[in-house]
Design a protein around this motif. Structure first.
Motif, short mmCIF file in Angstrom:
data_model
loop_
_atom_site.label_atom_id
_atom_site.label_comp_id
_atom_site.label_asym_id
_atom_site.label_seq_id
_atom_site.Cartn_x
_atom_site.Cartn_y
_atom_site.Cartn_z
N LEU A 178 0.83 -1.20 0.00
CA LEU A 178 0.00 0.00 0.00
C LEU A 178 0.87 1.26 0.00
N LEU A 179 1.92 1.26 0.80
CA LEU A 179 2.85 2.38 0.84
C LEU A 179 3.49 2.57 -0.53
N ARG A 180 3.98 1.50 -1.13
CA ARG A 180 4.64 1.56 -2.43
C ARG A 180 3.71 2.14 -3.49
N THR A 181 2.46 1.72 -3.52
CA THR A 181 1.48 2.22 -4.50
C THR A 181 1.32 3.74 -4.36
N THR A 182 1.23 4.21 -3.15
CA THR A 182 1.07 5.65 -2.91
C THR A 182 2.34 6.40 -3.28
N VAL A 183 3.49 5.86 -2.94
CA VAL A 183 4.76 6.52 -3.26
C VAL A 183 4.95 6.60 -4.77
N LYS A 184 4.59 5.54 -5.49
CA LYS A 184 4.74 5.55 -6.95
C LYS A 184 3.91 6.66 -7.60
N SER A 185 2.78 7.00 -7.01
CA SER A 185 1.91 8.03 -7.59
C SER A 185 2.30 9.44 -7.14
N LEU A 186 3.32 9.55 -6.31
CA LEU A 186 3.74 10.84 -5.78
C LEU A 186 4.37 11.69 -6.88
N GLU A 187 3.94 12.93 -6.98
CA GLU A 187 4.50 13.86 -7.96
C GLU A 187 5.82 14.41 -7.43
N ALA A 188 6.67 14.88 -8.35
CA ALA A 188 7.96 15.44 -7.97
C ALA A 188 7.77 16.62 -7.03
N ASP A 189 8.63 16.70 -6.04
CA ASP A 189 8.65 17.76 -5.02
C ASP A 189 7.42 17.78 -4.12
N LYS A 190 6.58 16.77 -4.17
CA LYS A 190 5.46 16.64 -3.25
C LYS A 190 5.88 15.73 -2.12
N VAL A 191 5.41 16.04 -0.92
CA VAL A 191 5.86 15.32 0.27
C VAL A 191 4.73 14.46 0.83
N LEU A 192 5.03 13.19 1.03
CA LEU A 192 4.10 12.23 1.63
C LEU A 192 4.52 11.98 3.07
N TRP A 193 3.58 12.10 3.99
CA TRP A 193 3.78 11.66 5.36
C TRP A 193 2.96 10.39 5.54
N ALA B 140 11.13 0.50 14.27
CA ALA B 140 12.15 1.50 13.96
C ALA B 140 11.62 2.90 13.68
N TYR B 141 10.31 3.07 13.54
CA TYR B 141 9.81 4.39 13.18
C TYR B 141 8.35 4.57 13.58
N ASP B 142 7.97 5.85 13.69
CA ASP B 142 6.58 6.21 13.96
C ASP B 142 5.93 6.82 12.72
N PHE B 143 6.72 7.49 11.90
CA PHE B 143 6.25 8.09 10.65
C PHE B 143 7.34 7.96 9.60
N LEU B 144 6.94 8.09 8.35
CA LEU B 144 7.89 8.22 7.24
C LEU B 144 7.55 9.50 6.50
N CYS B 145 8.55 10.21 6.08
CA CYS B 145 8.39 11.40 5.26
C CYS B 145 9.14 11.12 3.96
N ILE B 146 8.42 11.08 2.84
CA ILE B 146 9.00 10.66 1.56
C ILE B 146 8.68 11.70 0.49
N TRP B 147 9.68 12.02 -0.35
CA TRP B 147 9.44 12.91 -1.48
C TRP B 147 10.32 12.53 -2.66
N LYS B 148 9.83 12.87 -3.87
CA LYS B 148 10.59 12.66 -5.11
C LYS B 148 11.34 13.94 -5.43
N VAL B 149 12.60 13.79 -5.76
CA VAL B 149 13.42 14.93 -6.16
C VAL B 149 13.10 15.24 -7.63
N ALA B 150 12.77 16.48 -7.91
CA ALA B 150 12.29 16.87 -9.24
C ALA B 150 13.25 16.52 -10.38
N ASP B 151 14.52 16.87 -10.26
CA ASP B 151 15.46 16.69 -11.37
C ASP B 151 15.76 15.22 -11.67
#
Length: 172
Positions: free
Chosen positions: A41-56, A66-77
């Protein structure tokens, strides 16, 4: 979730590793927010993430190993994925379980969702006493957010560009 709905940004201050160092301030938007119960489910959402948009992303089960949250973003270039692994704690010390993060990053990368850079943040109350505890596992195959490879070392002092103690004082 409320930060996403209200289009707020998290304002954080990364503490220096030395008493004479200066802190670094960051802002991260909350463009997308999700609660996930599987890496698929996480992977599906991350794949649809637009460049420079941040997913929490918050795991359904609070307080993963190991974690309580993940903060993920795609680098535009480059379209590379950056990931900040977040632990929120009131404790005075906390261990670092890098093997769990390695497993997650490897699982995300199985279907063309490759994480390029990782940082591990401990969010603590502003001005709270905090020490990074025992570090188990390694992330030597990954880079930190500055582009340097993670070290292969047992002590926290070796990880100054990879582990951060962060005070979150407000959102804007």
């Amino acid at each position: 979730e409320q930060a996403h709905k209200q289009k707020l940004k998290f304002c954080s201050e990364i503490r220096p590793w030395t008493p004479d160092g200066t802190s670094t301030k960051e802002q991260r938007s909350v463009d997308k927010y999700m609660v996930f119960n599987s890496v698929d489910l996480l992977r599906t959402t991350v794949k649809s993430l637009e460049a420079d948009k941040v997913l929490w992303a918050k795991p359904t089960l609070w307080c993963q190993k190991a974690y309580d949250f993940l903060c993920i973003w795609k680098v535009a270039d480059t379209n590379d994925l950056n990931m900040v692994v977040v632990n929120a704690t009131l404790a005075k010390t906390h261990s670092v379980l890098l093997d769990e993060v390695r497993k997650l990053a490897a699982e995300l990368g199985e279907e063309d969702c490759v994480v390029s850079a990782i940082r591990f943040d401990f969010i603590v109350p502003t001005n709270a006493e905090f020490t990074i505890g025992e570090i188990t596992g390694r992330l030597c195959e990954w880079k930190n957010l500055q582009g340097s490879l993670w070290p292969n070392a047992p002590t926290a002092a070796s990880y100054t560009d990879c582990l951060a103690v962060v005070g979150v004082s407000r959102t804007s």
